[in-house]
Design a protein around this motif. Structure first.
Motif, PDB file in Angstrom:
ATOM      1  N   MET A 120       0.970  -1.363  -0.147  1.00  0.00           N
ATOM      2  CA  MET A 120       0.014   0.116  -0.074  1.00  0.00           C
ATOM      3  C   MET A 120       1.056   1.252   0.002  1.00  0.00           C
ATOM      4  O   MET A 120       0.572   2.300  -0.627  1.00  0.00           O
ATOM      5  N   ASN A 121       2.126   1.043   0.657  1.00  0.00           N
ATOM      6  CA  ASN A 121       2.839   2.372   0.652  1.00  0.00           C
ATOM      7  C   ASN A 121       3.295   2.540  -0.776  1.00  0.00           C
ATOM      8  O   ASN A 121       3.414   3.605  -1.404  1.00  0.00           O
ATOM      9  N   SER A 122       3.730   1.523  -1.579  1.00  0.00           N
ATOM     10  CA  SER A 122       3.927   1.669  -3.068  1.00  0.00           C
ATOM     11  C   SER A 122       2.926   2.119  -4.017  1.00  0.00           C
ATOM     12  O   SER A 122       3.116   2.953  -4.528  1.00  0.00           O
ATOM     13  N   LEU A 123       1.606   1.910  -3.578  1.00  0.00           N
ATOM     14  CA  LEU A 123       0.458   2.362  -4.443  1.00  0.00           C
ATOM     15  C   LEU A 123       0.280   3.572  -4.186  1.00  0.00           C
ATOM     16  O   LEU A 123      -0.141   4.352  -5.049  1.00  0.00           O
ATOM     17  N   ALA A 124       0.454   4.119  -2.801  1.00  0.00           N
ATOM     18  CA  ALA A 124       0.335   5.679  -2.361  1.00  0.00           C
ATOM     19  C   ALA A 124       1.136   6.522  -3.397  1.00  0.00           C
ATOM     20  O   ALA A 124       0.907   7.294  -3.946  1.00  0.00           O
ATOM     21  N   VAL A 125       2.318   6.181  -3.783  1.00  0.00           N
ATOM     22  CA  VAL A 125       3.529   6.795  -4.514  1.00  0.00           C
ATOM     23  C   VAL A 125       2.942   6.627  -5.867  1.00  0.00           C
ATOM     24  O   VAL A 125       2.720   7.820  -6.588  1.00  0.00           O
ATOM     25  N   SER A 126       2.343   5.651  -6.483  1.00  0.00           N
ATOM     26  CA  SER A 126       1.709   5.569  -7.497  1.00  0.00           C
ATOM     27  C   SER A 126       0.607   6.423  -7.683  1.00  0.00           C
ATOM     28  O   SER A 126       0.124   7.048  -8.817  1.00  0.00           O
ATOM     29  N   THR A 127      -0.394   6.428  -6.705  1.00  0.00           N
ATOM     30  CA  THR A 127      -1.592   7.233  -6.644  1.00  0.00           C
ATOM     31  C   THR A 127      -1.248   8.753  -6.793  1.00  0.00           C
ATOM     32  O   THR A 127      -1.719   9.328  -7.533  1.00  0.00           O
ATOM     33  N   CYS A 128      -0.211   9.160  -6.005  1.00  0.00           N
ATOM     34  CA  CYS A 128       0.184  10.522  -6.196  1.00  0.00           C
ATOM     35  C   CYS A 128       0.675  11.058  -7.482  1.00  0.00           C
ATOM     36  O   CYS A 128       0.732  12.078  -8.009  1.00  0.00           O
ATOM     37  N   THR A 129       1.556  10.088  -8.063  1.00  0.00           N
ATOM     38  CA  THR A 129       2.101  10.249  -9.252  1.00  0.00           C
ATOM     39  C   THR A 129       1.003  10.465 -10.410  1.00  0.00           C
ATOM     40  O   THR A 129       0.987  11.283 -10.976  1.00  0.00           O
ATOM     41  N   TYR A 130      -0.059   9.608 -10.255  1.00  0.00           N
ATOM     42  CA  TYR A 130      -1.159   9.530 -11.207  1.00  0.00           C
ATOM     43  C   TYR A 130      -2.039  10.881 -11.005  1.00  0.00           C
ATOM     44  O   TYR A 130      -2.446  11.602 -12.003  1.00  0.00           O
ATOM     45  N   GLY A 131      -2.063  11.442  -9.855  1.00  0.00           N
ATOM     46  CA  GLY A 131      -2.956  12.479  -9.588  1.00  0.00           C
ATOM     47  C   GLY A 131      -2.189  13.833 -10.073  1.00  0.00           C
ATOM     48  O   GLY A 131      -2.697  14.774 -10.346  1.00  0.00           O
ATOM     49  N   THR A 132      -0.568  13.674 -10.220  1.00  0.00           N
ATOM     50  CA  THR A 132      -0.112  14.925 -10.589  1.00  0.00           C
ATOM     51  C   THR A 132       0.270  14.870 -11.860  1.00  0.00           C
ATOM     52  O   THR A 132       0.283  16.030 -12.435  1.00  0.00           O
ATOM     53  N   THR A 133       0.737  13.804 -12.404  1.00  0.00           N
ATOM     54  CA  THR A 133       1.155  13.711 -13.615  1.00  0.00           C
ATOM     55  C   THR A 133       0.157  12.939 -14.707  1.00  0.00           C
ATOM     56  O   THR A 133       0.331  13.211 -16.030  1.00  0.00           O
ATOM     57  N   GLY A 134      -0.544  12.462 -14.219  1.00  0.00           N
ATOM     58  CA  GLY A 134      -1.501  11.411 -15.066  1.00  0.00           C
ATOM     59  C   GLY A 134      -1.062  10.077 -15.478  1.00  0.00           C
ATOM     60  O   GLY A 134      -1.430   9.337 -16.020  1.00  0.00           O
ATOM     61  N   GLU A 135       0.346   9.795 -15.084  1.00  0.00           N
ATOM     62  CA  GLU A 135       0.869   8.594 -15.331  1.00  0.00           C
ATOM     63  C   GLU A 135       0.234   7.363 -14.709  1.00  0.00           C
ATOM     64  O   GLU A 135      -0.188   7.413 -13.502  1.00  0.00           O
ATOM     65  N   ARG A 136      -0.145   6.440 -15.455  1.00  0.00           N
ATOM     66  CA  ARG A 136      -0.883   5.347 -15.086  1.00  0.00           C
ATOM     67  C   ARG A 136      -0.224   4.499 -14.254  1.00  0.00           C
ATOM     68  O   ARG A 136       1.021   4.289 -14.229  1.00  0.00           O
ATOM     69  N   VAL A 137      -0.983   3.738 -13.319  1.00  0.00           N
ATOM     70  CA  VAL A 137      -0.419   2.700 -12.358  1.00  0.00           C
ATOM     71  C   VAL A 137       0.108   1.539 -13.179  1.00  0.00           C
ATOM     72  O   VAL A 137      -0.614   1.097 -14.006  1.00  0.00           O
ATOM     73  N   LYS A 138       1.326   1.079 -12.716  1.00  0.00           N
ATOM     74  CA  LYS A 138       1.912  -0.044 -13.143  1.00  0.00           C
ATOM     75  C   LYS A 138       2.645  -0.906 -12.152  1.00  0.00           C
ATOM     76  O   LYS A 138       3.868  -0.276 -11.982  1.00  0.00           O
ATOM     77  N   PHE A 139       2.218  -1.926 -11.807  1.00  0.00           N
ATOM     78  CA  PHE A 139       2.862  -2.876 -10.853  1.00  0.00           C
ATOM     79  C   PHE A 139       4.185  -3.679 -11.452  1.00  0.00           C
ATOM     80  O   PHE A 139       3.826  -4.007 -12.668  1.00  0.00           O
ATOM     81  N   ASP A 140       5.221  -3.427 -10.825  1.00  0.00           N
ATOM     82  CA  ASP A 140       6.699  -4.029 -11.720  1.00  0.00           C
ATOM     83  C   ASP A 140       6.797  -5.211 -10.900  1.00  0.00           C
ATOM     84  O   ASP A 140       6.322  -5.312 -10.066  1.00  0.00           O
ATOM     85  N   ASP A 141       8.016  -5.905 -11.471  1.00  0.00           N
ATOM     86  CA  ASP A 141       8.469  -7.276 -10.892  1.00  0.00           C
ATOM     87  C   ASP A 141       9.036  -7.030  -9.367  1.00  0.00           C
ATOM     88  O   ASP A 141       9.003  -7.803  -8.684  1.00  0.00           O
ATOM     89  N   THR A 142       9.649  -5.744  -9.141  1.00  0.00           N
ATOM     90  CA  THR A 142      10.254  -5.409  -7.908  1.00  0.00           C
ATOM     91  C   THR A 142       9.366  -5.536  -6.822  1.00  0.00           C
ATOM     92  O   THR A 142       9.283  -6.096  -5.826  1.00  0.00           O
ATOM     93  N   ILE A 143       8.064  -4.711  -7.037  1.00  0.00           N
ATOM     94  CA  ILE A 143       6.989  -4.758  -6.064  1.00  0.00           C
ATOM     95  C   ILE A 143       6.071  -6.016  -5.948  1.00  0.00           C
ATOM     96  O   ILE A 143       5.861  -6.507  -4.872  1.00  0.00           O
ATOM     97  N   ARG A 144       6.346  -6.715  -7.071  1.00  0.00           N
ATOM     98  CA  ARG A 144       5.655  -8.072  -6.876  1.00  0.00           C
ATOM     99  C   ARG A 144       6.458  -9.016  -5.973  1.00  0.00           C
ATOM    100  O   ARG A 144       5.778  -9.962  -5.362  1.00  0.00           O
ATOM    101  N   ALA A 145       7.680  -8.834  -6.094  1.00  0.00           N
ATOM    102  CA  ALA A 145       8.719  -9.893  -5.401  1.00  0.00           C
ATOM    103  C   ALA A 145       8.431  -9.314  -3.759  1.00  0.00           C
ATOM    104  O   ALA A 145       8.618 -10.362  -2.938  1.00  0.00           O
TER     105      ALA A 145
END
Length: 197
Positions: free
Chosen positions: A164-189
């Motif tokens: 959820m901490n990782s998702l919060a970073v992605s959420t803020c990035t989406y809100g600021t820049t519009g960059e879409r959420v994408k879970f990568d292999d690092t967070i999956r691991a």
């Protein structure tokens, strides 16, 4: 930006409940203060909105707000919260679904209806994220309703806060820049490792 959180409170969530709600509290605290948060919990007995506020006004969820029980009307609950989001018409909208199991109790919405909604959201550049609560088959569930694998992940017990901490970073990035959420292999691991208590 509006963030909608849909939390499965079916009976099978019992062993994960405290970790799930704790990770959601942490997630909201890491969002920008003006982000609007709408949180609903669901089972086959009721669908309840527990929070509808800005992140800065969030009051931590506890087990006094809700406890697990009942079955999993996943499609109906997705349909309800997505309709609420659509009515708000925010330019940037994210839905975060946390569940530990398969649909087993819906009567109003079908998987086809939810898939059509997901596709419509994607065309608006709105986000739908599926989180498995110690549920390895969450990819199967999200795929059925049109959510791609890069927006789907399972958190093993003990890793919910990391995820959820990782998702919060992605959420803020989406809100600021519009960059879409994408879970990568690092967070999956990081979220696939069971943490011993």
């Amino acid at each position: 930006m509006n963030v909608y959180i849909l939390l499965d409170r079916s009976g099978s969530m019992s062993s994960l409940w405290n970790e799930a709600i704790g990770s959601i509290n942490g997630y909201v605290k890491n969002l920008t203060p003006a982000t609007k948060i709408h949180l609903a919990v669901f089972d086959n007995i009721s669908y309840d909105v527990l929070r509808d506020c800005k992140a800065k006004d969030w009051k931590d969820l506890t087990d006094k707000d809700a406890l697990p029980r009942g079955g999993t009307p996943l499609y109906d609950s997705c349909g309800k919260i997505m309709s609420t989001a659509e009515a708000a018409k925010s330019k940037k909208t994210m839905l975060v679904v946390m569940t530990d199991g398969y649909e087993n109790a819906s009567t109003e919405y079908t998987k086809e209806a939810i898939k059509a909604k997901v596709e419509a959201w994607d065309k608006k550049d709105w986000e739908v994220v599926f989180l498995g609560a110690n549920f390895d088959k969450v990819d199967d569930v999200s795929k059925q309703v049109g959510v791609t694998r890069d927006k789907t992940i399972s958190y093993s017990q003990g890793t919910f806060n990391v995820g959820m901490n990782s998702l919060a970073v992605s959420t803020c990035t989406y809100g600021t820049t519009g960059e879409r959420v994408k879970f990568d292999d690092t967070i999956r691991a990081q979220t696939s490792k069971k943490v011993e208590s």
